[in-house]
Design a protein around this motif. Structure first.
Motif, PDB file in Angstrom:
ATOM      1  N   THR B  94     -71.254 -18.690   5.946  1.00  0.00           N
ATOM      2  CA  THR B  94     -71.451 -18.976   4.525  1.00  0.00           C
ATOM      3  C   THR B  94     -72.905 -18.774   4.115  1.00  0.00           C
ATOM      4  O   THR B  94     -73.186 -18.336   3.009  1.00  0.00           O
ATOM      5  CB  THR B  94     -71.029 -20.417   4.175  1.00  0.00           C
ATOM      6  OG1 THR B  94     -71.572 -21.298   5.153  1.00  0.00           O
ATOM      7  CG2 THR B  94     -69.538 -20.576   4.122  1.00  0.00           C
ATOM      8  N   PRO B 121     -80.216 -31.808  -2.521  1.00  0.00           N
ATOM      9  CA  PRO B 121     -79.230 -32.756  -1.985  1.00  0.00           C
ATOM     10  C   PRO B 121     -79.781 -33.640  -0.871  1.00  0.00           C
ATOM     11  O   PRO B 121     -79.325 -34.760  -0.679  1.00  0.00           O
ATOM     12  CB  PRO B 121     -78.112 -31.853  -1.458  1.00  0.00           C
ATOM     13  CG  PRO B 121     -78.191 -30.646  -2.299  1.00  0.00           C
ATOM     14  CD  PRO B 121     -79.646 -30.461  -2.603  1.00  0.00           C
ATOM     15  N   TYR B 126     -77.538 -39.524   2.178  1.00  0.00           N
ATOM     16  CA  TYR B 126     -76.586 -38.852   3.063  1.00  0.00           C
ATOM     17  C   TYR B 126     -75.246 -39.594   3.047  1.00  0.00           C
ATOM     18  O   TYR B 126     -74.182 -38.986   2.932  1.00  0.00           O
ATOM     19  CB  TYR B 126     -77.169 -38.848   4.479  1.00  0.00           C
ATOM     20  CG  TYR B 126     -76.215 -38.430   5.578  1.00  0.00           C
ATOM     21  CD1 TYR B 126     -76.255 -37.147   6.084  1.00  0.00           C
ATOM     22  CD2 TYR B 126     -75.291 -39.318   6.112  1.00  0.00           C
ATOM     23  CE1 TYR B 126     -75.396 -36.760   7.088  1.00  0.00           C
ATOM     24  CE2 TYR B 126     -74.424 -38.938   7.110  1.00  0.00           C
ATOM     25  CZ  TYR B 126     -74.480 -37.660   7.598  1.00  0.00           C
ATOM     26  OH  TYR B 126     -73.621 -37.280   8.583  1.00  0.00           O
ATOM     27  N   ARG B 129     -73.362 -39.062  -0.173  1.00  0.00           N
ATOM     28  CA  ARG B 129     -72.854 -37.697  -0.309  1.00  0.00           C
ATOM     29  C   ARG B 129     -71.598 -37.500   0.525  1.00  0.00           C
ATOM     30  O   ARG B 129     -70.619 -36.906   0.078  1.00  0.00           O
ATOM     31  CB  ARG B 129     -73.915 -36.689   0.124  1.00  0.00           C
ATOM     32  CG  ARG B 129     -74.909 -36.357  -0.968  1.00  0.00           C
ATOM     33  CD  ARG B 129     -75.848 -35.274  -0.527  1.00  0.00           C
ATOM     34  NE  ARG B 129     -76.709 -35.727   0.558  1.00  0.00           N
ATOM     35  CZ  ARG B 129     -77.055 -34.977   1.587  1.00  0.00           C
ATOM     36  NH1 ARG B 129     -76.609 -33.744   1.687  1.00  0.00           N
ATOM     37  NH2 ARG B 129     -77.839 -35.455   2.518  1.00  0.00           N
ATOM     38  N   TRP B 133     -67.082 -37.409  -0.755  1.00  0.00           N
ATOM     39  CA  TRP B 133     -65.977 -36.505  -0.420  1.00  0.00           C
ATOM     40  C   TRP B 133     -64.647 -37.229  -0.423  1.00  0.00           C
ATOM     41  O   TRP B 133     -63.603 -36.614  -0.634  1.00  0.00           O
ATOM     42  CB  TRP B 133     -66.220 -35.845   0.936  1.00  0.00           C
ATOM     43  CG  TRP B 133     -67.124 -34.670   0.801  1.00  0.00           C
ATOM     44  CD1 TRP B 133     -68.454 -34.630   1.062  1.00  0.00           C
ATOM     45  CD2 TRP B 133     -66.771 -33.366   0.328  1.00  0.00           C
ATOM     46  NE1 TRP B 133     -68.954 -33.386   0.783  1.00  0.00           N
ATOM     47  CE2 TRP B 133     -67.951 -32.592   0.342  1.00  0.00           C
ATOM     48  CE3 TRP B 133     -65.578 -32.783  -0.107  1.00  0.00           C
ATOM     49  CZ2 TRP B 133     -67.964 -31.261  -0.057  1.00  0.00           C
ATOM     50  CZ3 TRP B 133     -65.593 -31.463  -0.501  1.00  0.00           C
ATOM     51  CH2 TRP B 133     -66.776 -30.716  -0.481  1.00  0.00           C
ATOM     52  N   LEU B 169     -65.214 -29.965   7.264  1.00  0.00           N
ATOM     53  CA  LEU B 169     -65.686 -29.581   5.941  1.00  0.00           C
ATOM     54  C   LEU B 169     -66.941 -30.360   5.556  1.00  0.00           C
ATOM     55  O   LEU B 169     -67.925 -29.785   5.073  1.00  0.00           O
ATOM     56  CB  LEU B 169     -64.581 -29.826   4.901  1.00  0.00           C
ATOM     57  CG  LEU B 169     -64.924 -29.345   3.495  1.00  0.00           C
ATOM     58  CD1 LEU B 169     -64.801 -27.832   3.430  1.00  0.00           C
ATOM     59  CD2 LEU B 169     -64.022 -29.994   2.459  1.00  0.00           C
ATOM     60  N   LEU B 172     -69.922 -29.281   7.566  1.00  0.00           N
ATOM     61  CA  LEU B 172     -70.409 -28.015   7.033  1.00  0.00           C
ATOM     62  C   LEU B 172     -71.258 -28.277   5.798  1.00  0.00           C
ATOM     63  O   LEU B 172     -72.335 -27.708   5.619  1.00  0.00           O
ATOM     64  CB  LEU B 172     -69.231 -27.102   6.689  1.00  0.00           C
ATOM     65  CG  LEU B 172     -69.577 -25.780   6.001  1.00  0.00           C
ATOM     66  CD1 LEU B 172     -70.421 -24.912   6.913  1.00  0.00           C
ATOM     67  CD2 LEU B 172     -68.314 -25.031   5.590  1.00  0.00           C
ATOM     68  N   TYR B 173     -70.766 -29.173   4.952  1.00  0.00           N
ATOM     69  CA  TYR B 173     -71.483 -29.536   3.735  1.00  0.00           C
ATOM     70  C   TYR B 173     -72.860 -30.105   4.057  1.00  0.00           C
ATOM     71  O   TYR B 173     -73.863 -29.745   3.443  1.00  0.00           O
ATOM     72  CB  TYR B 173     -70.655 -30.545   2.949  1.00  0.00           C
ATOM     73  CG  TYR B 173     -71.390 -31.143   1.799  1.00  0.00           C
ATOM     74  CD1 TYR B 173     -71.626 -30.409   0.655  1.00  0.00           C
ATOM     75  CD2 TYR B 173     -71.880 -32.444   1.858  1.00  0.00           C
ATOM     76  CE1 TYR B 173     -72.315 -30.943  -0.405  1.00  0.00           C
ATOM     77  CE2 TYR B 173     -72.570 -32.994   0.806  1.00  0.00           C
ATOM     78  CZ  TYR B 173     -72.786 -32.240  -0.323  1.00  0.00           C
ATOM     79  OH  TYR B 173     -73.480 -32.776  -1.359  1.00  0.00           O
ATOM     80  N   PHE B 176     -75.131 -27.264   6.039  1.00  0.00           N
ATOM     81  CA  PHE B 176     -75.332 -25.950   5.438  1.00  0.00           C
ATOM     82  C   PHE B 176     -76.786 -25.668   5.050  1.00  0.00           C
ATOM     83  O   PHE B 176     -77.311 -24.585   5.349  1.00  0.00           O
ATOM     84  CB  PHE B 176     -74.408 -25.764   4.224  1.00  0.00           C
ATOM     85  CG  PHE B 176     -74.728 -24.542   3.424  1.00  0.00           C
ATOM     86  CD1 PHE B 176     -74.214 -23.314   3.808  1.00  0.00           C
ATOM     87  CD2 PHE B 176     -75.575 -24.599   2.333  1.00  0.00           C
ATOM     88  CE1 PHE B 176     -74.532 -22.175   3.095  1.00  0.00           C
ATOM     89  CE2 PHE B 176     -75.907 -23.472   1.615  1.00  0.00           C
ATOM     90  CZ  PHE B 176     -75.377 -22.255   2.008  1.00  0.00           C
ATOM     91  N   PRO B 177     -77.467 -26.618   4.390  1.00  0.00           N
ATOM     92  CA  PRO B 177     -78.835 -26.316   3.951  1.00  0.00           C
ATOM     93  C   PRO B 177     -79.763 -25.902   5.092  1.00  0.00           C
ATOM     94  O   PRO B 177     -80.607 -25.014   4.914  1.00  0.00           O
ATOM     95  CB  PRO B 177     -79.306 -27.630   3.312  1.00  0.00           C
ATOM     96  CG  PRO B 177     -78.053 -28.276   2.852  1.00  0.00           C
ATOM     97  CD  PRO B 177     -77.039 -27.939   3.897  1.00  0.00           C
TER      98      PRO B 177
END
Lengths: 290, 297
Positions: B94, B121, B126, B129, B133, B169, B172-173, B176-177
């Motif tokens: 991604t 973010p 953390y 966030r 979800w 998921l 990954l979220y 990702f950064p």
């Protein structure tokens, strides 16, 4: 910032270039949406009437913001977090910056090994460091957990960031500048203050900023090394475990807004400073010559 | 770089800061607050817990043998490795197109803004966030509402949360950064004219990508992999928040032993993870540039 147009970019290298670009643009949109979707929900529910976050949304209301302000425990947790971040960051910035000098300059043959040692506290899971510290404090030293044990826990993982970032900057530092200052009669302390520190300041600031960010949001190590007090993340954790109310969403929203505002201000200030320095820089240069 | 002043001309009197002493505080911190506690943990992992839950200094390998003889533990460890690998693969897949687009097609000014958007973010909790979800994937969550709204399902599904997929998921979220920043840093240094040149010389776009671009950004790709893979080995929060009973990873076991005061078993499990992390770091030490990832923007 007007960059010259690269003639090669204008040449249609492949027929696929245009659709590929559109595809990539769409993908970037999807990625940003993915990053901000949960944050959007977090903010949304801070304005919701319902006690448990869920859809359909009813509101908006500022009820939870009022609750947040009158919630003494929560406010105290926020205050503890701020103090913690301030103390830990000050100490790790100081200690870390000092350590970077001999690390880069003394020609340590084991500089690579030192790098790994400083990388370890960053890369090892927080749970491991936290538990090791807890056992060390309680069993080996027999001290009670307190504000200061958390401070120490935070320094362990924030200081290495400062060391690595400042070291990187020092590595690219042209030592001739320092020697020139010495040639012109500056004492080592003076050369440090007027030549070296101003030049590595951006790295020190970056290290400190990262330290604050990490410290404010750190949960795992805090959880294991904190005394009776709670910090914002440990408070949020208890809330999530035992029934969260949108008050914590409100706090997070305020924090987010505060940071974005701060960043925006820093951005504007940097732009302003650049403009000013362009004007004054020229004038000062003229004065010096004239 | 300017030619350095020859050594014979460099001032003899070196400033105080070039001697070793400034390293002392950092050295003490590392020694007392990191290496010493870790040593105590190593010792614990080689001792045993008696029936009163006290740690007894009898040297033994039983804790490690216990880990490897119990199918559930080994399976959970393997599952953690697979999870970390799956998140890493998805993270690269991604983040690479994202970073490529940013570097190649977006102007300097907007690049910085988008980068900042990727970092922001990190400035929010953390925990919240990850928790948010639940509001998306949960039974009363947005996804179910949406699917029911368009008539794809009739009643809320519980399949979206509290399983391995939701853990994957959200991980990954969360990570990702890191991948995006590491890849961006690598791509930023790449001269894209090389791609055009390769194609001018007859390479297909995919060949140019594989043989010209990829080798040059390899250090960045490895950094990105480490920054996603390694932390997941010690993740217990995301599995706690969105994983339910099914989604537990190896660090959740460690926390359980910790709660159960089984300190010696806990220490041994911790060092199975730590050993793995250290091996990865030593192998890839040349590529690992923490400051490239965190000191952006």
């Amino acid at each position: 910032m007007a960059e010259g147009i690269d003639p090669l970019e204008l040449m249609p290298v492949s027929r696929m270039a245009r659709p590929l670009r559109a595809l990539l643009r769409g993908w970037a949109g999807v990625v940003l949406g993915f990053l901000y979707l949960p944050i959007a929900f977090m903010v949304l529910f801070s304005f919701g009437e319902s006690r448990t976050p869920g859809l359909p949304f009813r509101g908006p209301t500022l009820h939870w913001y009022q609750e947040m302000l009158s919630n003494g425990v929560l406010m105290e947790a926020v205050w503890t977090s701020i103090q913690l971040a301030a103390v830990a960051t000050t100490l790790s910035t100081l200690i870390g910056t000092m350590a970077a000098f001999p690390l880069v300059r003394s020609g340590f043959r084991s500089a690579g090994a030192a790098r790994i040692v400083f990388t370890l506290p960053i890369m090892l899971p927080g749970a491991l460091i936290g538990i090791a510290l807890l056992i060390f404090f309680r069993r080996a030293l027999g001290v009670d957990l307190s504000f200061w044990t958390v401070v120490m826990g935070h320094i362990v993982f924030t200081m290495p960031f400062v060391v690595l970032i400042v070291s990187a900057r020092l590595q690219g530092f042209d030592r001739n500048l320092e020697w020139a200052a010495a040639d012109l009669g500056a004492s080592p302390a003076r050369a440090m203050r007027h030549v070296v520190l101003p030049l590595i300041a951006p790295a020190i600031v970056a290290g400190a900023l990262i330290s604050v960010t990490l410290s404010i949001d750190e949960f795992v190590i805090t959880f294991f090394t904190v005394g009776p007090q709670s910090t914002l993340p440990t408070y949020i954790y208890t809330q999530i475990k035992f029934g969260v109310t949108p008050e914590v969403n409100a706090v997070a929203t305020v924090l987010l807004l505060g940071t974005v505002l701060l960043l925006g201000l820093a951005w504007a200030a940097a732009g302003q400073a650049r403009r000013l320095s362009r004007i004054f820089g020229r004038r000062r240069a003229r004065e010096r010559i004239g | 770089m300017v030619d350095p002043i020859p050594a014979s001309h460099q001032p003899r009197a070196r400033s105080n800061l070039t001697r070793g002493w400034p390293f002392l505080p950092a050295g003490v911190v590392l020694l007392v607050l990191f290496l010493l506690p870790m040593t105590v943990m190593v010792a614990f992992s080689l001792w045993r817990t008696n029936s009163d839950l006290d740690v007894v200094p009898d040297w033994t390998l039983d804790n490690y043998i216990y880990f490897f003889s119990e199918g559930t533990y080994v399976r959970t460890f393997l599952k953690t490795l697979i999870m970390a690998a799956a998140v890493t693969a998805a993270g690269i897949a991604t983040a690479l197109p994202f970073a490529y687009f940013l570097v190649r097609y977006v102007g300097q000014r907007w690049q910085r803004i988008v980068l900042l958007a990727v970092i922001v973010p990190f400035w929010t909790s953390y925990l919240l966030r990850a928790y948010a979800w639940q509001a998306i994937l949960g039974e009363k969550g947005a996804l179910n509402q949406f699917l029911m709204g368009i008539g794809l399902i009739d009643e809320p599904s519980r399949l979206f949360v509290y399983n391995d997929l939701s853990v994957w998921l959200v991980l990954l979220y969360v990570y990702f950064p890191f991948a995006a920043l590491a890849l961006y840093t690598a791509l930023e240094k790449f001269d894209f004219n090389q791609l055009n040149a390769a194609q001018d010389l007859g390479a297909r776009p995919d060949q140019a990508f594989r043989r010209i671009l990829l080798p040059q950004i390899r250090p960045g790709v490895i950094t990105a992999c480490i920054f996603v893979f390694v932390p997941i080995l010690g993740e217990f929060l995301t599995p706690t928040l969105v994983g339910g009973a099914q989604g537990a990873l190896i660090a959740n076991l460690i926390i359980n032993f910790f709660r159960g005061l089984q300190y010696t078993t806990m220490a041994a499990f911790s060092f199975v993870i730590a050993g793995f992390v250290i091996v990865v770091l030593v192998i890839f030490r040349r590529y690992l540039r923490v400051e490239d990832v965190v000191a952006r923007g």
